[in-house]
Design an enzyme around this catalytic site. Structure first.
Site, PDB file in Angstrom:
ATOM      1  N   GLU A  27      -3.259  19.482   6.714  1.00 25.23           N
ATOM      2  CA  GLU A  27      -2.359  18.347   6.458  1.00 25.23           C
ATOM      3  C   GLU A  27      -1.914  18.390   5.000  1.00 25.23           C
ATOM      4  O   GLU A  27      -2.671  18.827   4.117  1.00 25.23           O
ATOM      5  CB  GLU A  27      -3.095  17.035   6.737  1.00 25.23           C
ATOM      6  CG  GLU A  27      -2.266  15.799   6.379  1.00 25.23           C
ATOM      7  CD  GLU A  27      -2.809  14.486   6.941  1.00 25.23           C
ATOM      8  OE1 GLU A  27      -3.921  14.474   7.492  1.00 25.23           O
ATOM      9  OE2 GLU A  27      -2.083  13.475   6.816  1.00 25.23           O
ATOM     10  N   ASN A  72      -1.631  11.465   9.137  1.00 25.17           N
ATOM     11  CA  ASN A  72      -0.844  10.318   8.684  1.00 25.17           C
ATOM     12  C   ASN A  72       0.404  10.758   7.926  1.00 25.17           C
ATOM     13  O   ASN A  72       1.432  10.075   7.949  1.00 25.17           O
ATOM     14  CB  ASN A  72      -1.702   9.426   7.787  1.00 25.17           C
ATOM     15  CG  ASN A  72      -2.891   8.844   8.532  1.00 25.17           C
ATOM     16  OD1 ASN A  72      -2.919   8.819   9.760  1.00 25.17           O
ATOM     17  ND2 ASN A  72      -3.878   8.371   7.798  1.00 25.17           N
ATOM     18  N   ASN A 172       1.426  10.883  15.397  1.00 22.30           N
ATOM     19  CA  ASN A 172       0.005  10.867  15.031  1.00 22.30           C
ATOM     20  C   ASN A 172      -0.504   9.435  14.918  1.00 22.30           C
ATOM     21  O   ASN A 172       0.124   8.610  14.242  1.00 22.30           O
ATOM     22  CB  ASN A 172      -0.187  11.557  13.669  1.00 22.30           C
ATOM     23  CG  ASN A 172      -1.620  11.465  13.166  1.00 22.30           C
ATOM     24  OD1 ASN A 172      -2.514  12.119  13.701  1.00 22.30           O
ATOM     25  ND2 ASN A 172      -1.849  10.639  12.147  1.00 22.30           N
ATOM     26  N   GLU A 173      -1.591   9.134  15.606  1.00 18.59           N
ATOM     27  CA  GLU A 173      -2.295   7.841  15.471  1.00 18.59           C
ATOM     28  C   GLU A 173      -1.319   6.669  15.411  1.00 18.59           C
ATOM     29  O   GLU A 173      -1.411   5.819  14.511  1.00 18.59           O
ATOM     30  CB  GLU A 173      -3.215   7.853  14.240  1.00 18.59           C
ATOM     31  CG  GLU A 173      -4.330   8.875  14.356  1.00 18.59           C
ATOM     32  CD  GLU A 173      -5.412   8.771  13.303  1.00 18.59           C
ATOM     33  OE1 GLU A 173      -5.241   8.005  12.323  1.00 18.59           O
ATOM     34  OE2 GLU A 173      -6.441   9.456  13.450  1.00 18.59           O
ATOM     35  N   TYR A 244     -14.304  10.452  13.860  1.00 11.73           N
ATOM     36  CA  TYR A 244     -15.072  10.901  12.690  1.00 11.73           C
ATOM     37  C   TYR A 244     -16.392  10.146  12.683  1.00 11.73           C
ATOM     38  O   TYR A 244     -16.418   8.956  12.989  1.00 11.73           O
ATOM     39  CB  TYR A 244     -14.314  10.592  11.394  1.00 11.73           C
ATOM     40  CG  TYR A 244     -13.018  11.375  11.273  1.00 11.73           C
ATOM     41  CD1 TYR A 244     -13.016  12.684  10.824  1.00 11.73           C
ATOM     42  CD2 TYR A 244     -11.805  10.800  11.629  1.00 11.73           C
ATOM     43  CE1 TYR A 244     -11.834  13.408  10.719  1.00 11.73           C
ATOM     44  CE2 TYR A 244     -10.607  11.515  11.531  1.00 11.73           C
ATOM     45  CZ  TYR A 244     -10.637  12.821  11.069  1.00 11.73           C
ATOM     46  OH  TYR A 244      -9.467  13.540  10.968  1.00 11.73           O
ATOM     47  N   GLU A 291      -8.429  15.803  16.208  1.00  8.49           N
ATOM     48  CA  GLU A 291      -9.116  15.500  14.934  1.00  8.49           C
ATOM     49  C   GLU A 291     -10.545  15.100  15.249  1.00  8.49           C
ATOM     50  O   GLU A 291     -10.764  14.119  15.969  1.00  8.49           O
ATOM     51  CB  GLU A 291      -8.434  14.368  14.164  1.00  8.49           C
ATOM     52  CG  GLU A 291      -7.151  14.767  13.494  1.00  8.49           C
ATOM     53  CD  GLU A 291      -6.571  13.667  12.607  1.00  8.49           C
ATOM     54  OE1 GLU A 291      -7.350  12.939  11.958  1.00  8.49           O
ATOM     55  OE2 GLU A 291      -5.344  13.541  12.579  1.00  8.49           O
ATOM     56  N   GLN A 348     -10.591  18.843   8.225  1.00  6.75           N
ATOM     57  CA  GLN A 348      -9.438  19.716   8.111  1.00  6.75           C
ATOM     58  C   GLN A 348      -9.930  21.089   7.651  1.00  6.75           C
ATOM     59  O   GLN A 348     -11.131  21.268   7.496  1.00  6.75           O
ATOM     60  CB  GLN A 348      -8.443  19.128   7.134  1.00  6.75           C
ATOM     61  CG  GLN A 348      -7.920  17.753   7.581  1.00  6.75           C
ATOM     62  CD  GLN A 348      -6.810  17.183   6.696  1.00  6.75           C
ATOM     63  OE1 GLN A 348      -6.322  17.808   5.770  1.00  6.75           O
ATOM     64  NE2 GLN A 348      -6.426  15.933   6.982  1.00  6.75           N
TER      65      GLN A 348
END
Ligand code: AHR
Length: 502
Positions: A27, A72, A172-173, A244, A291, A348
């Site tokens: 990212e 993000n 994304n999200e 996470y 992720e 990442q």
């Protein structure tokens, strides 16, 4: 020492292990791109500015797919900023990470890097501040052979042949209130469906990932998946998952977080199958777990306060042996759901909660979780097996009693090799795994790697890059169709065992 009993039988296959299960993520965030994979002027940089030392580590890691450019970041990104002559590219505010984005690294630089690294690119389109047309334009720029403004611009920018990008994330999200351009499930579902249709009109061969919830704790979790899929089901191939984990009050809870990961996957499968039933669709949707990782979110704020800088140090967690063991258990969870999880990306690749760390102008090194990932990416081949485990229970404050040993196995008929991955997540007790392998005529354990340490907080650094390394001694014993493997407390082990040719 208590025993965990496992039975391996190639008759009980979960299905083929998709090689894309071992993906990673780059990212435009902090120092993942800049000073991570790309640092013109670094002694190790090649003529295009790629760090050769990081490239070599990425190859050794064995990631198969790399997601880009966010995260993000993508939700307010204009992809055109990252193409064309570098001197003409704009410098912009990156609203996601409140950073300065000079766009000296963009689409061509990323795709050039994936070629060198021999990984498949997975691109995300901006569905935060942008929509249908920009996404379709990006597919045309990347994949259309030529003769249109966009495909000819690609050729002018140095890539005459189409890039042929196959995997695409629809934003994304989009459920997150931190997202630029957050949407409700209905708003996102409609937008994602129309974007998917337009992208497929440009290139019908592409595969598409719809955004699931940002995590299982989201208030809208499950309802989000159901609504989004009711709109998008016919047009997409995967629903995304993100999670996470971190250690807060209890080491036992942290080491058992793969239990949560298992449950999360099963919940998302249930939501997808509910929509499948409702729509009477013959198609079974798979998961892109794009992720996942350990991330110590409560230790530091990700966002610099009103301090607009280029490539600030963000979320550069120093991972320990305990973190590596947790990562090993997440890889086991993914393998045990190989029938439904097709793609997964550890977030990442460099510096940002990453297996690879670097110093700007300085060295690159492996963090402890590098090792379980690299072993799984290399050894998990063929089909994933159903692997019943009977293990001594351990008590955890959050998850109650959980099996202290978790494990996964793959069987590769071609090379006739069995790989077994084992984690002893018990903080206090060593265990022994006794694996019944009578269904296979196994000959010898030809590789064993294990990660454990009297100091479970040990880590690697620029000064001590090899403080934590896996041990390669073969301590497993194979006798009369039984494999006995010692599993120290808080340990990860990978084994590769050869079978006789039938
Ligand atoms: O990986 C870091 C960030 O975590 C990503 O940008 C975002 O998608 C997630 O919340």
């Amino acid at each position: 020492m208590a025993q965990a009993r496992l039975v391996v039988d190639p008759a009980f296959s979960l299905g083929a292990v998709d090689r894309r299960l071992f993906g990673s993520f780059v990212e435009h965030m902090g120092r993942c791109v800049y000073e991570g994979i790309f640092e013109p002027g670094h002694p190790e940089a090649d003529e295009r500015g790629y760090r050769r030392d990081v490239l070599a580590l990425a190859r050794e890691l064995g990631a198969t797919v790399i997601r880009y450019p966010g995260g993000n970041f993508v939700s307010s990104y204009r992809w055109e900023d990252g193409i064309g002559p570098v001197s003409e590219r704009p410098t912009r505010l990156d609203l996601a990470w409140r950073s300065i984005e000079p766009n000296t690294f963009g689409l061509h630089e990323f795709l050039g890097w994936t070629e060198l690294a021999e990984v498949e690119p997975m691109l995300a389109v901006n569905l935060g501040t942008r929509g249908v047309q920009d996404a379709a334009d990006l597919v045309e720029y990347c994949n259309h052979p030529g003769g249109t403004v966009l495909s000819d611009r690609r050729a002018k920018n140095g890539a005459v042949d189409p890039f042929g990008v196959h995997l695409w994330c629809l934003g994304n999200e989009m459920d997150g209130d931190w997202q630029v351009g957050q949407k409700t499930a209905t708003e996102y579902g409609r937008l994602a469906a129309e974007t998917a249709k337009a992208m497929r009109l440009v290139d019908p061969s592409i595969e598409l990932v719809a955004c699931g919830s940002s995590n299982r704790e989201q208030r809208t979790f499950a309802a989000w998946e159901a609504t989004v899929l009711e709109h998008t089901y016919p047009f997409v191939d995967y629903i995304s998952m993100h999670t996470y984990y971190e250690e807060t009050d209890s080491l036992a809870d942290f080491l058992a977080t793969a239990v949560d990961m298992d449950g999360f996957i099963e919940d998302v499968v249930a939501a997808a199958d509910y929509v499948r039933a409702k729509l009477r669709s013959p198609k079974q949707l798979k998961i892109s777990f794009d992720e996942w990782n350990v991330w110590y979110q409560t230790r530091h704020h990700a966002l610099p306060e009103r301090d607009w800088r280029h490539a600030p140090s963000l979320i550069e967690d120093d991972f320990t042996v305990a973190d590596a063991v947790a990562v090993g258990s997440y890889l086991i969870s993914l393998l045990n759901h190989a029938d439904r999880v097709a793609i997964a990306c550890q977030a990442q690749l460099a510096n940002i909660i990453a297996p690879i760390r670097t110093l700007g102008g300085g060295p690159a090194w492996r963090q402890p979780p590098f090792y379980p990932f690299a072993a799984a990416a290399r050894l998990a081949r063929g089909v994933a097996l159903r692997l019943p485990v009977q293990a001594p229970a351990m008590e955890t404050p959050k998850f109650g009693a959980v099996p202290s040993v978790t494990s996964a196995a793959t069987w590769d008929e071609q090379s006739r090799s069995l790989s077994i991955f084992l984690v002893n997540r018990d903080p206090d007790n060593d265990h022994i795994a006794e694996v019944d392998v009578r269904a296979l005529a196994l000959r010898e354990v030809w590789e064993q790697q294990a990660l454990f340490d009297p100091d479970i907080r040990a880590t690697n650094s620029a000064h001590q890059p090899d403080r934590v390394r896996p041990r390669g001694e073969i301590t497993a014993r194979l006798q009369d169709g039984r494999l006995t493997v010692p599993l120290p407390a808080v340990s990860w082990t990978a084994l590769s065992v050869n079978a006789a040719t039938s």
